[in-house]
Design a protein around this motif. Structure first.
Motif, short mmCIF file in Angstrom:
data_model
loop_
_atom_site.label_atom_id
_atom_site.label_comp_id
_atom_site.label_asym_id
_atom_site.label_seq_id
_atom_site.Cartn_x
_atom_site.Cartn_y
_atom_site.Cartn_z
N ALA A 289 65.46 32.80 37.43
CA ALA A 289 63.95 34.10 36.98
C ALA A 289 63.53 33.66 38.57
O ALA A 289 63.54 35.48 39.33
CB ALA A 289 63.05 33.91 36.08
N THR A 290 62.91 33.29 39.26
CA THR A 290 61.87 33.46 39.96
C THR A 290 61.72 31.59 40.60
O THR A 290 61.72 30.59 39.31
CB THR A 290 61.06 33.46 40.52
OG1 THR A 290 60.56 34.25 41.34
CG2 THR A 290 59.93 32.98 39.29
N THR A 291 61.82 31.33 41.82
CA THR A 291 61.46 30.00 42.34
C THR A 291 59.76 30.17 43.09
O THR A 291 59.29 30.83 43.35
CB THR A 291 62.84 30.16 43.26
OG1 THR A 291 62.19 30.58 44.15
CG2 THR A 291 63.79 29.68 42.81
N ALA A 292 59.91 28.10 43.17
CA ALA A 292 58.27 28.02 43.96
C ALA A 292 58.17 28.32 45.13
O ALA A 292 59.29 28.11 46.07
CB ALA A 292 57.77 26.86 43.23
N HIS B 103 62.77 35.66 46.64
CA HIS B 103 62.10 34.72 46.09
C HIS B 103 62.94 33.92 44.98
O HIS B 103 62.69 33.28 44.04
CB HIS B 103 61.08 35.60 45.01
CG HIS B 103 62.08 36.16 44.06
ND1 HIS B 103 62.01 35.47 42.42
CD2 HIS B 103 62.74 37.52 44.36
CE1 HIS B 103 62.58 37.50 41.53
NE2 HIS B 103 63.41 37.54 42.21
N LYS B 104 64.52 34.18 45.64
CA LYS B 104 65.26 33.61 44.17
C LYS B 104 65.53 32.04 45.02
O LYS B 104 66.35 31.69 45.15
CB LYS B 104 66.67 34.25 43.97
CG LYS B 104 66.56 35.73 43.51
CD LYS B 104 65.97 35.25 41.69
CE LYS B 104 65.93 36.63 41.09
NZ LYS B 104 65.71 36.25 39.52
N PHE B 105 65.26 32.78 46.89
CA PHE B 105 65.67 31.01 47.61
C PHE B 105 63.88 30.41 47.95
O PHE B 105 64.17 29.63 48.97
CB PHE B 105 66.68 31.33 48.57
CG PHE B 105 66.19 32.03 49.29
CD1 PHE B 105 65.63 32.39 50.51
CD2 PHE B 105 66.60 33.80 48.96
CE1 PHE B 105 66.08 33.07 51.54
CE2 PHE B 105 67.30 34.67 49.62
CZ PHE B 105 65.82 34.32 50.86
N ASN B 106 62.97 30.49 47.07
CA ASN B 106 62.32 30.11 47.67
C ASN B 106 61.24 30.39 48.19
O ASN B 106 60.20 30.04 49.05
CB ASN B 106 62.14 28.35 47.55
CG ASN B 106 62.99 27.36 46.84
OD1 ASN B 106 63.90 27.29 47.19
ND2 ASN B 106 61.91 26.82 45.72
N GLY B 107 61.50 31.51 48.93
CA GLY B 107 60.36 32.58 49.64
C GLY B 107 59.32 32.63 49.15
O GLY B 107 59.91 32.67 47.56
N THR C 117 66.63 26.58 52.64
CA THR C 117 66.75 26.60 51.67
C THR C 117 68.75 25.69 52.19
O THR C 117 69.13 24.88 51.38
CB THR C 117 67.50 27.72 51.28
OG1 THR C 117 65.93 27.64 50.55
CG2 THR C 117 68.76 28.01 50.33
N LEU C 118 69.05 26.80 53.19
CA LEU C 118 70.62 26.09 53.72
C LEU C 118 70.81 24.64 54.31
O LEU C 118 71.93 24.22 54.09
CB LEU C 118 71.06 27.65 54.65
CG LEU C 118 70.89 28.82 53.83
CD1 LEU C 118 71.18 29.50 54.98
CD2 LEU C 118 71.64 29.01 53.07
N GLY C 119 69.10 24.32 54.71
CA GLY C 119 69.38 23.08 55.39
C GLY C 119 69.37 22.50 53.77
O GLY C 119 69.96 20.49 54.41
N GLU C 120 68.83 21.64 53.12
CA GLU C 120 69.17 20.85 52.24
C GLU C 120 70.04 21.00 51.39
O GLU C 120 70.57 20.29 49.98
CB GLU C 120 67.72 20.57 51.53
CG GLU C 120 67.29 21.93 50.95
CD GLU C 120 65.66 21.76 50.28
OE1 GLU C 120 65.11 20.75 50.61
OE2 GLU C 120 65.23 21.95 49.34
N MET D 15 67.84 25.09 37.10
CA MET D 15 66.36 23.78 37.74
C MET D 15 66.35 24.56 39.45
O MET D 15 67.13 25.00 39.45
CB MET D 15 67.97 22.76 37.74
CG MET D 15 67.78 22.13 36.53
SD MET D 15 69.03 20.49 36.45
CE MET D 15 70.43 21.32 36.49
N GLY D 16 66.07 24.08 39.93
CA GLY D 16 65.73 23.78 40.76
C GLY D 16 65.08 22.86 42.42
O GLY D 16 65.91 21.68 41.63
N ARG D 17 65.16 23.05 43.63
CA ARG D 17 64.99 21.88 44.41
C ARG D 17 64.03 21.26 44.12
O ARG D 17 63.94 19.77 44.41
CB ARG D 17 64.49 22.55 45.80
CG ARG D 17 63.37 23.25 45.64
CD ARG D 17 62.74 24.04 47.43
NE ARG D 17 63.02 22.43 48.05
CZ ARG D 17 61.52 21.98 48.70
NH1 ARG D 17 60.67 22.63 47.81
NH2 ARG D 17 61.72 21.34 49.39
N SER D 18 63.47 20.61 43.29
CA SER D 18 62.20 20.14 42.67
C SER D 18 62.67 19.86 41.33
O SER D 18 61.55 18.50 41.60
CB SER D 18 60.78 20.92 42.88
OG SER D 18 60.19 21.48 44.08
#
Length: 375
Positions: free
Chosen positions: A8-11, A198-202, A250-253, A347-350
């Motif tokens: 839905a959205t990312t931090a 906002h879908k990739f932590n922006g 995002t692309l780096g990790e 899920m997400g990066r965190s």
């Protein structure tokens, strides 16, 4: 609250927020102003634009900044169909699209267009043979999302590009909103591509539309001529620079994050496989698990998990308040009670292993709590 609603959205990354604030303070000028400060802001805008094109490996494309992927989708669809109407009236799309695609196409029917839906395979991907059989001289527009926001299935974008080479008047649009950092896709050859930061932590409020041939796009909204006269309105420079920062991070990790989330994905699935009234949708992208508590309502499960400090969703946050069965799950031939009991865990990066363990415990508690409701 343990957050499992990243589809839905990312931090936002801390670094992206810092970029947003710095640019807001030091480069608040209008990028269209001709004084020196405006020119400095404009140079920063173009640097961010070029960085994003480079990161996406779309150096031969133009990039128009918008407020969201929804706006990008609307521009691509409405603009191209106005232009294509004289050449044909048939639009082909998948059964898996986001409301910002489906609802615009439905509106286009009022303008004389025919919308046809490509069949879906068991894995939740478009059936290429079905697409091939539907292509004819009246088809002018094809749109297929890169990664489905409900079950995470990744679409064969490159194969569709190759197929459409024999149909040069067809415009191919891809909504890549969910795919950035989650699927390694080559978009070269696609005519227009939508993304949203906002879908990739922006930060929220900034999106983009990649355009292969800028001369083919006309504005949908008219104004002062910003963004190549495609999307008028004062440019959101802080959001754009923050998006460039978030995309790079995002692309780096991505490889490391996706490997970890894939392991978590399997752990969640294995934890509920023995439960009689749980149905799992096919596994695809590492960050999404879609499961159903058959006999219950998805909203009831979401609320029960929320009381335990865990945030998940039913379907798309953009459609969860609509009283309709989800199109993606219908396309996979799920029964109504499976669709009605569906929840999406994203899920997400965190996301940590401890988060996953707590989710698994909560899922089993809710399953037991629902008891005789399940069937």
């Amino acid at each position: 609250m343990i957050y499992f609603d990243n589809a839905a959205t990312t931090a936002p990354y801390k670094e992206a927020l810092e970029t947003y604030m710095t640019v807001s303070e030091k480069y608040f000028f209008n990028t269209a102003s001709i004084h020196q400060s405006g020119k400095d802001a404009s140079r920063l805008l173009e640097a961010a634009r070029n960085q994003i094109l480079d990161l996406m490996e779309l150096k031969t494309y133009d990039l128009v900044f918008t407020a969201s992927a929804t706006e990008s989708n609307n521009i691509a669809i409405q603009s191209m169909l106005k232009r294509k109407k004289q050449f044909g009236r048939t639009i082909l799309t998948s059964e898996l699209e986001h409301p910002s695609i489906v609802n615009v196409l439905e509106e286009m029917k009022n303008d004389g267009f025919n919308v046809k839906y490509i069949d879906t395979n068991e894995a939740g991907t478009v059936n290429l043979e079905s697409l091939k059989s539907m292509l004819d001289s009246d088809v002018v527009f094809v749109t297929v999302m890169a990664l489905n926001n409900i079950i995470g299935s990744v679409q064969p974008i490159k194969e569709i590009v190759k197929m459409l080479k024999d149909y040069p008047k067809v415009h191919f649009h891809v909504d890549a909103t969910q795919a950035i950092g989650k699927a390694d896709l080559d978009y070269n050859g696609v005519d227009t591509i939508s993304i949203s930061a906002h879908k990739f932590n922006g930060v929220k409020g900034i999106g983009g539309l990649f355009i292969r041939d800028l001369a083919t796009i006309r504005p949908v909204l008219y104004g002062g001529g910003h963004e190549y006269n495609i999307r008028s309105g004062t440019v959101n420079l802080p959001g754009i620079t923050a998006m460039a920062k978030a995309l790079r991070l995002t692309l780096g990790e991505a490889r490391e994050v996706n490997k970890r989330l894939s392991q978590f994905n399997m752990k969640i699935r294995e934890s509920v496989e023995g439960l009689e009234f749980i149905r799992l949708q096919p596994k695809a992208a590492p960050y999404i698990v879609n499961m159903s508590f058959v006999g219950a309502k998805g909203e009831v499960v979401v609320n029960a998990l929320s009381k335990r400090g865990i945030a998940v969703s039913t379907t798309s946050a953009c459609a969860s308040k609509l009283a309709t069965l989800n199109e993606t799950l219908l396309a996979l031939d799920n029964e109504d009670n499976v669709i009605e009991g569906s929840i999406r865990i994203s899920m997400g990066r965190s996301t940590t292993e401890d988060d996953v363990n707590k989710l698994i415990t909560a899922l089993k508690e809710v399953y037991e709590e629902l008891g005789d409701v399940l069937k």
